[in-house]
Design a protein around this motif. Sequence first.
Motif, PDB file in Angstrom:
ATOM      1  N   GLU A  57      43.726  45.529  28.206  1.00 48.45           N
ATOM      2  CA  GLU A  57      44.811  45.901  28.130  1.00 48.45           C
ATOM      3  C   GLU A  57      46.097  45.078  27.174  1.00 48.45           C
ATOM      4  O   GLU A  57      46.933  45.110  27.936  1.00 48.45           O
ATOM      5  CB  GLU A  57      44.816  45.832  29.827  1.00 48.45           C
ATOM      6  N   ALA A  58      45.666  43.791  26.642  1.00 46.96           N
ATOM      7  CA  ALA A  58      46.971  42.994  26.461  1.00 46.96           C
ATOM      8  C   ALA A  58      47.917  42.451  27.496  1.00 46.96           C
ATOM      9  O   ALA A  58      48.970  42.863  27.254  1.00 46.96           O
ATOM     10  CB  ALA A  58      47.322  43.894  25.006  1.00 46.96           C
ATOM     11  N   ALA A  59      47.170  41.978  28.661  1.00 43.82           N
ATOM     12  CA  ALA A  59      48.069  41.696  29.575  1.00 43.82           C
ATOM     13  C   ALA A  59      47.355  40.003  30.181  1.00 43.82           C
ATOM     14  O   ALA A  59      46.665  40.013  29.698  1.00 43.82           O
ATOM     15  CB  ALA A  59      47.949  42.315  30.958  1.00 43.82           C
ATOM     16  N   ARG A  60      48.517  39.796  30.819  1.00 41.46           N
ATOM     17  CA  ARG A  60      48.246  38.427  31.409  1.00 41.46           C
ATOM     18  C   ARG A  60      47.541  38.521  33.026  1.00 41.46           C
ATOM     19  O   ARG A  60      47.885  39.280  33.374  1.00 41.46           O
ATOM     20  CB  ARG A  60      49.021  37.721  31.774  1.00 41.46           C
ATOM     21  N   ALA A  61      46.554  37.534  32.774  1.00 44.84           N
ATOM     22  CA  ALA A  61      45.506  37.835  33.831  1.00 44.84           C
ATOM     23  C   ALA A  61      45.482  37.135  35.301  1.00 44.84           C
ATOM     24  O   ALA A  61      45.636  36.214  34.609  1.00 44.84           O
ATOM     25  CB  ALA A  61      44.280  37.810  33.715  1.00 44.84           C
ATOM     26  N   VAL A  62      45.646  37.001  36.493  1.00 45.72           N
ATOM     27  CA  VAL A  62      46.143  36.255  37.168  1.00 45.72           C
ATOM     28  C   VAL A  62      45.277  36.429  38.692  1.00 45.72           C
ATOM     29  O   VAL A  62      44.923  37.735  38.914  1.00 45.72           O
ATOM     30  CB  VAL A  62      47.781  36.423  37.875  1.00 45.72           C
ATOM     31  N   ALA A  63      44.459  35.249  38.761  1.00 45.72           N
ATOM     32  CA  ALA A  63      43.386  35.472  40.285  1.00 45.72           C
ATOM     33  C   ALA A  63      44.947  34.969  41.346  1.00 45.72           C
ATOM     34  O   ALA A  63      44.965  34.327  41.440  1.00 45.72           O
ATOM     35  CB  ALA A  63      42.634  34.716  39.640  1.00 45.72           C
ATOM     36  N   PHE A  64      43.959  35.843  42.580  1.00 40.94           N
ATOM     37  CA  PHE A  64      44.222  35.294  43.562  1.00 40.94           C
ATOM     38  C   PHE A  64      43.731  35.409  44.904  1.00 40.94           C
ATOM     39  O   PHE A  64      42.004  36.136  44.751  1.00 40.94           O
ATOM     40  CB  PHE A  64      45.641  36.498  44.597  1.00 40.94           C
ATOM     41  N   SER A  65      42.763  33.773  45.939  1.00 37.36           N
ATOM     42  CA  SER A  65      42.263  34.350  46.713  1.00 37.36           C
ATOM     43  C   SER A  65      42.184  33.702  47.769  1.00 37.36           C
ATOM     44  O   SER A  65      43.182  32.511  47.983  1.00 37.36           O
ATOM     45  CB  SER A  65      40.703  33.293  46.102  1.00 37.36           C
ATOM     46  N   LEU A  66      41.761  34.004  48.824  1.00 33.26           N
ATOM     47  CA  LEU A  66      42.075  33.218  50.546  1.00 33.26           C
ATOM     48  C   LEU A  66      41.261  32.295  50.433  1.00 33.26           C
ATOM     49  O   LEU A  66      41.382  31.076  51.000  1.00 33.26           O
ATOM     50  CB  LEU A  66      41.848  34.411  51.267  1.00 33.26           C
ATOM     51  N   ALA A  67      39.880  32.491  50.065  1.00 34.58           N
ATOM     52  CA  ALA A  67      38.935  31.108  50.474  1.00 34.58           C
ATOM     53  C   ALA A  67      38.653  30.121  48.991  1.00 34.58           C
ATOM     54  O   ALA A  67      38.297  29.132  49.186  1.00 34.58           O
ATOM     55  CB  ALA A  67      37.556  31.825  50.404  1.00 34.58           C
ATOM     56  N   GLY A  68      39.492  30.264  47.858  1.00 35.50           N
ATOM     57  CA  GLY A  68      39.981  29.319  47.369  1.00 35.50           C
ATOM     58  C   GLY A  68      38.487  29.806  46.104  1.00 35.50           C
ATOM     59  O   GLY A  68      38.411  30.698  46.176  1.00 35.50           O
ATOM     60  N   TYR A  69      38.244  28.511  45.122  1.00 34.21           N
ATOM     61  CA  TYR A  69      37.526  28.815  43.657  1.00 34.21           C
ATOM     62  C   TYR A  69      36.327  27.932  44.035  1.00 34.21           C
ATOM     63  O   TYR A  69      36.120  26.217  43.686  1.00 34.21           O
ATOM     64  CB  TYR A  69      38.438  29.066  43.098  1.00 34.21           C
ATOM     65  N   ASP A  70      34.985  28.187  43.405  1.00 37.65           N
ATOM     66  CA  ASP A  70      34.613  26.761  43.040  1.00 37.65           C
ATOM     67  C   ASP A  70      34.854  26.338  41.609  1.00 37.65           C
ATOM     68  O   ASP A  70      35.293  26.878  40.972  1.00 37.65           O
ATOM     69  CB  ASP A  70      33.230  27.210  43.426  1.00 37.65           C
ATOM     70  N   ARG A  71      33.822  25.299  42.182  1.00 38.03           N
ATOM     71  CA  ARG A  71      34.424  24.361  40.990  1.00 38.03           C
ATOM     72  C   ARG A  71      34.462  25.043  39.416  1.00 38.03           C
ATOM     73  O   ARG A  71      34.488  24.253  37.836  1.00 38.03           O
ATOM     74  CB  ARG A  71      32.858  22.721  40.632  1.00 38.03           C
ATOM     75  N   PRO A  72      32.791  26.241  39.533  1.00 39.57           N
ATOM     76  CA  PRO A  72      32.565  26.346  38.021  1.00 39.57           C
ATOM     77  C   PRO A  72      33.793  27.124  37.810  1.00 39.57           C
ATOM     78  O   PRO A  72      33.958  27.791  37.015  1.00 39.57           O
ATOM     79  CB  PRO A  72      31.235  27.195  37.934  1.00 39.57           C
ATOM     80  N   ALA A  73      34.360  28.328  38.918  1.00 38.93           N
ATOM     81  CA  ALA A  73      35.790  28.984  38.557  1.00 38.93           C
ATOM     82  C   ALA A  73      36.964  28.266  38.495  1.00 38.93           C
ATOM     83  O   ALA A  73      37.923  28.866  37.240  1.00 38.93           O
ATOM     84  CB  ALA A  73      36.084  29.883  40.163  1.00 38.93           C
ATOM     85  N   ARG A  74      36.945  27.529  38.710  1.00 40.28           N
ATOM     86  CA  ARG A  74      38.016  26.132  38.088  1.00 40.28           C
ATOM     87  C   ARG A  74      37.685  25.940  36.818  1.00 40.28           C
ATOM     88  O   ARG A  74      38.864  25.929  36.179  1.00 40.28           O
ATOM     89  CB  ARG A  74      38.520  25.489  38.894  1.00 40.28           C
ATOM     90  N   ALA A  75      37.091  25.182  36.715  1.00 38.45           N
ATOM     91  CA  ALA A  75      36.538  24.544  35.337  1.00 38.45           C
ATOM     92  C   ALA A  75      36.839  26.409  33.645  1.00 38.45           C
ATOM     93  O   ALA A  75      37.411  26.094  33.188  1.00 38.45           O
ATOM     94  CB  ALA A  75      35.422  24.834  35.174  1.00 38.45           C
ATOM     95  N   ARG A  76      36.529  27.592  34.351  1.00 41.90           N
ATOM     96  CA  ARG A  76      36.402  28.256  33.782  1.00 41.90           C
ATOM     97  C   ARG A  76      37.462  28.963  33.816  1.00 41.90           C
ATOM     98  O   ARG A  76      38.119  28.884  32.240  1.00 41.90           O
ATOM     99  CB  ARG A  76      35.871  29.705  34.543  1.00 41.90           C
ATOM    100  N   ALA A  77      38.710  28.929  34.406  1.00 37.86           N
ATOM    101  CA  ALA A  77      39.535  29.572  34.739  1.00 37.86           C
ATOM    102  C   ALA A  77      40.764  28.252  34.071  1.00 37.86           C
ATOM    103  O   ALA A  77      41.685  28.754  33.174  1.00 37.86           O
ATOM    104  CB  ALA A  77      40.116  29.233  36.631  1.00 37.86           C
TER     105      ALA A  77
END
Length: 237
Positions: free
Chosen positions: A173-193
């Motif tokens: 969509e030629a847009a900036r992606a932004v993620a929000f989470s109530l419980a945080g992120y696991d290590r693979p998700a943080r590394a991928r982000a």
Amino acid sequence: MKQSRPVRCPACRREHTYVPPEYPCSCGAPVSVPVRWDGAPAPVRHRSWAASWAELDCPSCGRAGQWPQPEFHCPCGVTVRLPAGRPEPGAVRDGERERAPFTPLTIRTGYDAVACAAQFLRWLGFREVRTAVPRPESGVDLRGQGVVGLVDTTTEPTGSRAVETLWMHGMLEAARAVAFSLAGYDRPARARADALRLPLFVLDLTGTPQPVNDPSDALLRDGGGPRRQEPGPAAGT
């Protein structure tokens, strides 16, 4: 916007950009717990109710109140608390800032979390941000001019698959992606982000999104707008 300061995580020694959050007093004025920048940040190992709050009088009306202690979530998984101090004489007033303070939205339900994230994106400068409730199959909860957003309201840390899916929607969509989470992120998700340069924010129950990685620090510092999502490594690589 309040001035940011570099803060180093005591666990992994990674440096972060920290901006003290502001909370609305019942009189309508913003209140920010001052940080002792000469003090040492400490990891939060055992959270208690008493230690999570600081007593502070509103600088505008003088009303006494309790406000969340200054802290942030490091990508290494540690919550870091900064030592609270006293208000500095001659502190910058609200009217002297370039951007009005963000007004938190107390989170009691999943709908509140989505509404809070949408309000935060608008505050950052994204226009026409709309919420999708109930959540669509795409997993994209927020859409606006130049932005798409994920709001994970589950009790489990957000995983890398959700991060990659959101990033792909941003690219398409030629847009900036932004993620929000109530419980945080696991290590693979943080590394991928980090690899995809995708901003991650954690939502606390007071309704103040906290940056988790360098891209979110940069977005908080620079603000948003209709800008194309930066390319990154292909998903799954």
